[in-house]
Design a protein around this motif. Structure first.
Motif, PDB file in Angstrom:
ATOM      1  N   GLY A 128       0.794  -1.225   0.000  1.00  0.00           N
ATOM      2  CA  GLY A 128       0.000   0.000   0.000  1.00  0.00           C
ATOM      3  C   GLY A 128       0.826   1.273   0.000  1.00  0.00           C
ATOM      4  N   LEU A 129       2.142   1.151   0.197  1.00  0.00           N
ATOM      5  CA  LEU A 129       2.993   2.336   0.151  1.00  0.00           C
ATOM      6  C   LEU A 129       3.405   2.614  -1.285  1.00  0.00           C
ATOM      7  CD1 LEU A 129       5.401   1.773   3.186  1.00  0.00           C
ATOM      8  CD2 LEU A 129       3.306   3.122   3.106  1.00  0.00           C
ATOM      9  N   THR A 130       3.594   3.874  -1.588  1.00  0.00           N
ATOM     10  CA  THR A 130       4.069   4.243  -2.912  1.00  0.00           C
ATOM     11  C   THR A 130       5.558   3.931  -3.015  1.00  0.00           C
ATOM     12  OG1 THR A 130       4.724   6.479  -2.275  1.00  0.00           O
ATOM     13  CG2 THR A 130       2.410   6.162  -2.988  1.00  0.00           C
ATOM     14  N   PRO A 131       6.089   3.819  -4.225  1.00  0.00           N
ATOM     15  CA  PRO A 131       7.536   3.598  -4.368  1.00  0.00           C
ATOM     16  C   PRO A 131       8.355   4.674  -3.655  1.00  0.00           C
ATOM     17  CG  PRO A 131       6.453   3.170  -6.448  1.00  0.00           C
ATOM     18  CD  PRO A 131       5.404   3.751  -5.521  1.00  0.00           C
ATOM     19  N   SER A 132       7.890   5.896  -3.685  1.00  0.00           N
ATOM     20  CA  SER A 132       8.589   6.981  -3.003  1.00  0.00           C
ATOM     21  C   SER A 132       8.601   6.766  -1.494  1.00  0.00           C
ATOM     22  CB  SER A 132       7.925   8.325  -3.334  1.00  0.00           C
ATOM     23  OG  SER A 132       8.539   9.363  -2.623  1.00  0.00           O
ATOM     24  N   GLN A 133       7.486   6.324  -0.933  1.00  0.00           N
ATOM     25  CA  GLN A 133       7.414   6.057   0.505  1.00  0.00           C
ATOM     26  C   GLN A 133       8.327   4.901   0.888  1.00  0.00           C
ATOM     27  OE1 GLN A 133       3.134   5.611   0.554  1.00  0.00           O
ATOM     28  NE2 GLN A 133       2.902   7.495   1.733  1.00  0.00           N
ATOM     29  N   VAL A 134       8.370   3.872   0.053  1.00  0.00           N
ATOM     30  CA  VAL A 134       9.250   2.731   0.321  1.00  0.00           C
ATOM     31  C   VAL A 134      10.704   3.192   0.297  1.00  0.00           C
ATOM     32  CG1 VAL A 134      10.054   0.494  -0.540  1.00  0.00           C
ATOM     33  CG2 VAL A 134       7.602   1.019  -0.535  1.00  0.00           C
ATOM     34  N   GLU A 135      11.033   4.059  -0.644  1.00  0.00           N
ATOM     35  CA  GLU A 135      12.396   4.585  -0.730  1.00  0.00           C
ATOM     36  C   GLU A 135      12.746   5.380   0.530  1.00  0.00           C
ATOM     37  OE1 GLU A 135      15.168   7.375  -3.649  1.00  0.00           O
ATOM     38  OE2 GLU A 135      13.061   7.048  -4.141  1.00  0.00           O
ATOM     39  N   HIS A 136      11.836   6.210   0.989  1.00  0.00           N
ATOM     40  CA  HIS A 136      12.069   6.979   2.216  1.00  0.00           C
ATOM     41  C   HIS A 136      12.261   6.043   3.406  1.00  0.00           C
ATOM     42  CE1 HIS A 136      11.561  11.065   0.810  1.00  0.00           C
ATOM     43  NE2 HIS A 136      10.479  10.689   0.134  1.00  0.00           N
ATOM     44  N   LEU A 137      11.459   5.004   3.457  1.00  0.00           N
ATOM     45  CA  LEU A 137      11.574   4.026   4.537  1.00  0.00           C
ATOM     46  C   LEU A 137      12.931   3.330   4.491  1.00  0.00           C
ATOM     47  CD1 LEU A 137      10.069   2.821   6.902  1.00  0.00           C
ATOM     48  CD2 LEU A 137       9.019   1.192   5.348  1.00  0.00           C
ATOM     49  N   GLN A 138      13.381   3.003   3.295  1.00  0.00           N
ATOM     50  CA  GLN A 138      14.691   2.368   3.154  1.00  0.00           C
ATOM     51  C   GLN A 138      15.792   3.291   3.672  1.00  0.00           C
ATOM     52  OE1 GLN A 138      15.471  -0.755   2.139  1.00  0.00           O
ATOM     53  NE2 GLN A 138      17.592  -0.302   2.629  1.00  0.00           N
ATOM     54  N   TYR A 139      15.714   4.578   3.335  1.00  0.00           N
ATOM     55  CA  TYR A 139      16.707   5.534   3.835  1.00  0.00           C
ATOM     56  C   TYR A 139      16.673   5.616   5.359  1.00  0.00           C
ATOM     57  CZ  TYR A 139      17.532   7.254  -0.909  1.00  0.00           C
ATOM     58  OH  TYR A 139      17.863   7.352  -2.231  1.00  0.00           O
ATOM     59  N   LEU A 140      15.480   5.600   5.926  1.00  0.00           N
ATOM     60  CA  LEU A 140      15.330   5.653   7.379  1.00  0.00           C
ATOM     61  C   LEU A 140      15.980   4.433   8.022  1.00  0.00           C
ATOM     62  CD1 LEU A 140      14.185   6.946   9.944  1.00  0.00           C
ATOM     63  CD2 LEU A 140      12.044   5.743   9.471  1.00  0.00           C
ATOM     64  N   VAL A 141      15.716   3.260   7.472  1.00  0.00           N
ATOM     65  CA  VAL A 141      16.301   2.029   8.014  1.00  0.00           C
ATOM     66  C   VAL A 141      17.822   2.074   7.910  1.00  0.00           C
ATOM     67  CG1 VAL A 141      16.513  -0.465   7.655  1.00  0.00           C
ATOM     68  CG2 VAL A 141      14.249   0.614   7.619  1.00  0.00           C
ATOM     69  N   GLU A 142      18.338   2.469   6.774  1.00  0.00           N
ATOM     70  CA  GLU A 142      19.786   2.567   6.596  1.00  0.00           C
ATOM     71  C   GLU A 142      20.382   3.560   7.576  1.00  0.00           C
ATOM     72  OE1 GLU A 142      20.329   3.495   2.477  1.00  0.00           O
ATOM     73  OE2 GLU A 142      19.735   1.479   1.836  1.00  0.00           O
ATOM     74  N   ASP A 143      19.710   4.676   7.787  1.00  0.00           N
ATOM     75  CA  ASP A 143      20.173   5.681   8.726  1.00  0.00           C
ATOM     76  C   ASP A 143      20.190   5.135  10.145  1.00  0.00           C
ATOM     77  OD1 ASP A 143      21.014   8.332   9.453  1.00  0.00           O
ATOM     78  OD2 ASP A 143      18.988   8.653  10.209  1.00  0.00           O
ATOM     79  N   LEU A 144      19.141   4.448  10.524  1.00  0.00           N
ATOM     80  CA  LEU A 144      19.070   3.880  11.873  1.00  0.00           C
ATOM     81  C   LEU A 144      20.109   2.798  12.082  1.00  0.00           C
ATOM     82  CD1 LEU A 144      15.191   3.674  12.307  1.00  0.00           C
ATOM     83  CD2 LEU A 144      16.766   5.283  13.376  1.00  0.00           C
ATOM     84  N   LEU A 145      20.329   1.969  11.097  1.00  0.00           N
ATOM     85  CA  LEU A 145      21.346   0.937  11.215  1.00  0.00           C
ATOM     86  C   LEU A 145      22.729   1.565  11.326  1.00  0.00           C
ATOM     87  CD1 LEU A 145      20.053  -1.741   8.694  1.00  0.00           C
ATOM     88  CD2 LEU A 145      20.088  -1.899  11.185  1.00  0.00           C
ATOM     89  N   GLY A 146      22.942   2.613  10.584  1.00  0.00           N
ATOM     90  CA  GLY A 146      24.243   3.284  10.633  1.00  0.00           C
ATOM     91  C   GLY A 146      24.503   3.966  11.950  1.00  0.00           C
ATOM     92  N   SER A 147      23.450   4.405  12.639  1.00  0.00           N
ATOM     93  CA  SER A 147      23.631   5.127  13.910  1.00  0.00           C
ATOM     94  C   SER A 147      23.963   4.185  15.046  1.00  0.00           C
ATOM     95  CB  SER A 147      22.359   5.923  14.260  1.00  0.00           C
ATOM     96  OG  SER A 147      21.282   5.043  14.548  1.00  0.00           O
TER      97      SER A 147
END
Length: 99
Positions: free
Chosen positions: A78-97
């Motif tokens: 149900g998420l748009t491709p743009s929302q999925v991309e934002h979520l991926q960035y968030l996950v990568e950011d959290l993992l990196g922190s």
């Protein structure tokens, strides 16, 4: 951690500071201070933020990371491709922190 997560969640919803502040019943200045780490919200406001984004307060505070837990699958139906991309960035950011 709190401010960074709040900002990321707000941006994922494509909300401006004023719109989000109005949605949770606080001033734009208070929200800006929280996101910039200048002050922290009260417990009541923290719960309101968590409820708004449908996350836990532990998530907002960075306390839900269990390094022993197996990875979980996130349902992005149900998420748009743009929302999925934002979520991926968030996950990568959290993992990196955490490293």
């Amino acid at each position: 951690m709190l401010g960074k997560r709040m900002r990321a969640l707000r941006k994922m919803r494509k909300m401006g500071l004023e719109e989000f502040a109005n949605a949770i019943g606080v001033s734009k200045q208070s929200l800006s201070n929280w996101e910039n780490g200048n002050i922290i919200p009260s417990v009541e406001k923290l719960v309101r933020i968590a409820d708004f984004f449908q996350v836990t307060t532990d998530f907002l505070l960075g306390r839900n990371i269990d390094k022993q837990a197996s990875p979980q699958t996130l349902n992005v139906t149900g998420l748009t491709p743009s929302q999925v991309e934002h979520l991926q960035y968030l996950v990568e950011d959290l993992l990196g922190s955490d490293r």
